[in-house]
Write a protein that holds these residues in place. Structure first.
Motif, mmCIF file in Angstrom:
data_model
loop_
_atom_site.group_PDB
_atom_site.id
_atom_site.type_symbol
_atom_site.label_atom_id
_atom_site.label_comp_id
_atom_site.label_asym_id
_atom_site.label_seq_id
_atom_site.Cartn_x
_atom_site.Cartn_y
_atom_site.Cartn_z
ATOM 1 N N LEU A 159 0.909 -1.253 0.013
ATOM 2 C CA LEU A 159 -0.021 0.231 -0.085
ATOM 3 C C LEU A 159 0.944 1.045 0.071
ATOM 4 O O LEU A 159 0.594 2.139 -0.786
ATOM 5 C CB LEU A 159 -0.760 -0.142 1.199
ATOM 6 C CG LEU A 159 -2.100 -1.041 1.176
ATOM 7 C CD1 LEU A 159 -2.643 -1.126 2.558
ATOM 8 C CD2 LEU A 159 -3.170 -0.692 0.065
ATOM 9 N N ALA A 160 2.027 1.150 0.749
ATOM 10 C CA ALA A 160 2.803 2.485 0.855
ATOM 11 C C ALA A 160 3.544 2.704 -0.160
ATOM 12 O O ALA A 160 4.063 3.772 -0.679
ATOM 13 C CB ALA A 160 3.569 2.487 1.984
ATOM 14 N N SER A 161 3.644 1.823 -1.182
ATOM 15 C CA SER A 161 4.499 1.628 -2.284
ATOM 16 C C SER A 161 3.530 2.514 -3.366
ATOM 17 O O SER A 161 4.225 2.917 -4.570
ATOM 18 C CB SER A 161 4.996 0.414 -2.804
ATOM 19 O OG SER A 161 5.964 -0.012 -1.917
ATOM 20 N N HIS A 162 2.294 2.538 -3.330
ATOM 21 C CA HIS A 162 1.294 3.326 -4.305
ATOM 22 C C HIS A 162 0.413 4.232 -3.585
ATOM 23 O O HIS A 162 -1.006 3.831 -3.236
ATOM 24 C CB HIS A 162 0.562 2.108 -4.939
ATOM 25 C CG HIS A 162 1.418 0.984 -5.593
ATOM 26 N ND1 HIS A 162 1.834 -0.055 -4.783
ATOM 27 C CD2 HIS A 162 1.990 0.827 -6.736
ATOM 28 C CE1 HIS A 162 2.469 -1.018 -5.536
ATOM 29 N NE2 HIS A 162 2.545 -0.389 -6.747
ATOM 30 N N PRO A 163 0.866 5.241 -2.866
ATOM 31 C CA PRO A 163 0.205 6.045 -2.151
ATOM 32 C C PRO A 163 -0.836 6.680 -2.861
ATOM 33 O O PRO A 163 -0.776 7.222 -4.270
ATOM 34 C CB PRO A 163 1.147 7.199 -1.568
ATOM 35 C CG PRO A 163 2.092 6.997 -2.539
ATOM 36 C CD PRO A 163 2.488 5.683 -2.901
ATOM 37 N N GLY A 164 -2.048 7.050 -2.381
ATOM 38 C CA GLY A 164 -3.288 7.645 -3.067
ATOM 39 C C GLY A 164 -4.108 6.775 -4.047
ATOM 40 O O GLY A 164 -5.023 6.944 -4.755
ATOM 41 N N ARG A 165 -3.656 5.351 -4.084
ATOM 42 C CA ARG A 165 -4.228 4.586 -5.120
ATOM 43 C C ARG A 165 -5.285 3.656 -4.334
ATOM 44 O O ARG A 165 -4.738 2.827 -3.512
ATOM 45 C CB ARG A 165 -3.220 3.757 -6.074
ATOM 46 C CG ARG A 165 -3.803 2.695 -7.055
ATOM 47 C CD ARG A 165 -3.038 2.174 -7.909
ATOM 48 N NE ARG A 165 -3.232 1.142 -8.805
ATOM 49 C CZ ARG A 165 -2.741 0.352 -9.654
ATOM 50 N NH1 ARG A 165 -1.630 0.763 -9.864
ATOM 51 N NH2 ARG A 165 -3.412 -0.309 -10.230
ATOM 52 N N HIS A 191 -6.519 -7.893 8.733
ATOM 53 C CA HIS A 191 -5.218 -7.397 8.650
ATOM 54 C C HIS A 191 -5.184 -5.961 8.525
ATOM 55 O O HIS A 191 -4.083 -5.293 9.273
ATOM 56 C CB HIS A 191 -4.392 -8.097 7.589
ATOM 57 C CG HIS A 191 -4.131 -9.544 7.702
ATOM 58 N ND1 HIS A 191 -4.863 -10.637 7.797
ATOM 59 C CD2 HIS A 191 -2.852 -10.008 8.040
ATOM 60 C CE1 HIS A 191 -4.206 -11.790 7.869
ATOM 61 N NE2 HIS A 191 -2.990 -11.397 8.154
ATOM 62 N N ILE A 192 -5.911 -5.155 7.969
ATOM 63 C CA ILE A 192 -5.750 -4.037 8.032
ATOM 64 C C ILE A 192 -6.087 -3.352 9.444
ATOM 65 O O ILE A 192 -5.248 -2.343 10.015
ATOM 66 C CB ILE A 192 -6.938 -3.366 7.082
ATOM 67 C CG1 ILE A 192 -6.313 -3.595 5.507
ATOM 68 C CG2 ILE A 192 -7.271 -1.769 7.413
ATOM 69 C CD1 ILE A 192 -5.499 -2.682 4.905
ATOM 70 N N ILE A 207 -3.792 4.883 6.610
ATOM 71 C CA ILE A 207 -4.633 4.044 5.596
ATOM 72 C C ILE A 207 -5.901 4.494 5.692
ATOM 73 O O ILE A 207 -6.787 4.448 6.740
ATOM 74 C CB ILE A 207 -4.607 2.622 6.124
ATOM 75 C CG1 ILE A 207 -3.098 2.132 5.823
ATOM 76 C CG2 ILE A 207 -5.463 1.641 5.051
ATOM 77 C CD1 ILE A 207 -2.895 0.536 6.568
ATOM 78 N N ASP A 208 -6.770 4.899 4.429
ATOM 79 C CA ASP A 208 -8.100 5.283 4.306
ATOM 80 C C ASP A 208 -8.868 4.026 3.998
ATOM 81 O O ASP A 208 -8.509 3.398 2.981
ATOM 82 C CB ASP A 208 -8.209 6.411 3.212
ATOM 83 C CG ASP A 208 -7.390 7.500 3.826
ATOM 84 O OD1 ASP A 208 -7.692 8.037 5.111
ATOM 85 O OD2 ASP A 208 -7.211 8.434 3.086
ATOM 86 N N THR A 209 -10.075 4.014 4.331
ATOM 87 C CA THR A 209 -11.149 2.987 3.967
ATOM 88 C C THR A 209 -12.147 3.554 2.811
ATOM 89 O O THR A 209 -12.671 4.779 3.203
ATOM 90 C CB THR A 209 -11.902 2.405 5.021
ATOM 91 O OG1 THR A 209 -11.247 2.043 6.126
ATOM 92 C CG2 THR A 209 -13.102 1.529 4.830
ATOM 93 N N VAL A 210 -11.964 2.921 1.665
ATOM 94 C CA VAL A 210 -13.096 3.569 0.869
ATOM 95 C C VAL A 210 -14.076 2.797 0.728
ATOM 96 O O VAL A 210 -14.255 1.575 0.471
ATOM 97 C CB VAL A 210 -12.198 3.677 -0.706
ATOM 98 C CG1 VAL A 210 -13.254 4.083 -1.779
ATOM 99 C CG2 VAL A 210 -10.882 4.260 -0.684
ATOM 100 N N ARG A 211 -15.177 3.436 1.266
ATOM 101 C CA ARG A 211 -16.474 2.619 1.553
ATOM 102 C C ARG A 211 -17.003 1.768 0.440
ATOM 103 O O ARG A 211 -17.002 2.163 -1.025
ATOM 104 C CB ARG A 211 -17.722 3.625 1.958
ATOM 105 C CG ARG A 211 -18.775 2.683 2.441
ATOM 106 C CD ARG A 211 -19.744 3.775 3.120
ATOM 107 N NE ARG A 211 -20.811 3.236 3.675
ATOM 108 C CZ ARG A 211 -22.146 3.864 4.405
ATOM 109 N NH1 ARG A 211 -21.772 5.209 4.259
ATOM 110 N NH2 ARG A 211 -22.930 3.249 4.743
ATOM 111 N N ASN A 212 -17.193 0.386 0.799
ATOM 112 C CA ASN A 212 -17.814 -0.368 -0.287
ATOM 113 C C ASN A 212 -16.727 -0.728 -1.465
ATOM 114 O O ASN A 212 -17.336 -1.460 -2.486
ATOM 115 C CB ASN A 212 -19.182 -0.188 -0.927
ATOM 116 C CG ASN A 212 -20.144 0.091 0.208
ATOM 117 O OD1 ASN A 212 -20.103 -0.595 0.966
ATOM 118 N ND2 ASN A 212 -20.988 1.063 -0.060
#
Length: 221
Positions: A159-165, A191-192, A207-212
């Motif tokens: 995740l950290a290797s692809h910030p914003g994605r 795990h998150i 880390i952001d959760t993008v709902r659904n």
């Protein structure tokens, strides 16, 4: 921003931290009696001969150098130099500076060590106070080691290797667990949640959760 860890008595640690932060360093401090076996930084400054017996300082430097492989600068007080001049060579330090500690001289010595370490070359992801050492598979938050399981580390690294994605749970399962993983996608949520409990607090959110949809690593300002 380069990170320094200062192991010294409170007054000296505060003064050096204030001065070096003015030069663009991010500084963390600890008292000589504290357990600093899991710290992480570009350079560690260790006060010699004040606050704890010389033998304890020698053991600390040995552990930081041999086990943590950290660059060390010894801050040698006048009293310590008078008492231990013949023994200082036994300290596993990369450099020494004698009291009074001239800010410009200290800055030059630190910068030189950082340059040598970068030339030697551990690969790192640095996101604010979070540092992911890709070479050693280690994670540090505010200068202290974070203990992660293999899967937690791989999830964070990806995740950290692809910030914003944004990545869906299925995409994370495929990328982190592998295409042959047959467990449910809720294992990603578990795990998150565990990962957040180890790297996030009131001051740190990564880390952001993008709902659904899934999750994304937050871009830092």
């Amino acid at each position: 921003m380069n990170r320094l860890f200062i192991v010294a008595q409170a007054e000296l640690a505060r003064r050096l931290s204030r001065e070096l932060e003015g030069d663009g360093f991010s500084c963390y401090v600890a008292q000589p009696q504290e357990d600093v076996s899991h710290i992480g930084a570009e350079v560690v400054l260790v006060e010699v001969g004040e606050g704890q017996p010389y033998q304890k300082t020698e053991e600390l430097c040995r552990a930081l150098k041999l086990e943590r492989r950290l660059p060390l600068v010894a801050l040698v007080s006048k009293n310590a130099f008078a008492a231990y001049a013949g023994e200082l060579k036994t300290l596993l330090c990369d450099d020494f500076i004698l009291e009074p500690y001239d800010r410009q001289e200290l800055l030059l010595r630190i910068t030189k060590l950082i340059g040598e370490e970068k030339h030697a070359g551990d690969q790192q992801l640095v996101i604010g106070d979070l540092v992911i050492n890709l070479t050693q598979a280690e994670v540090f938050l505010s200068g202290r080691a974070v203990e992660l399981t293999f899967r937690e580390y791989e999830l964070l690294r990806f995740l950290a290797s692809h910030p914003g994605r944004m990545y869906s749970r299925d995409a994370l399962l495929n990328s982190v667990w592998g295409y042959d993983y047959f467990g449910g996608d809720r294992t990603v949520d578990v795990h998150i949640r565990r990962l957040r409990s180890k790297i996030e607090d009131a001051e740190h959110n990564f880390i952001d959760t993008v709902r659904n949809m899934g999750y994304r690593f937050r871009k830092q300002e």
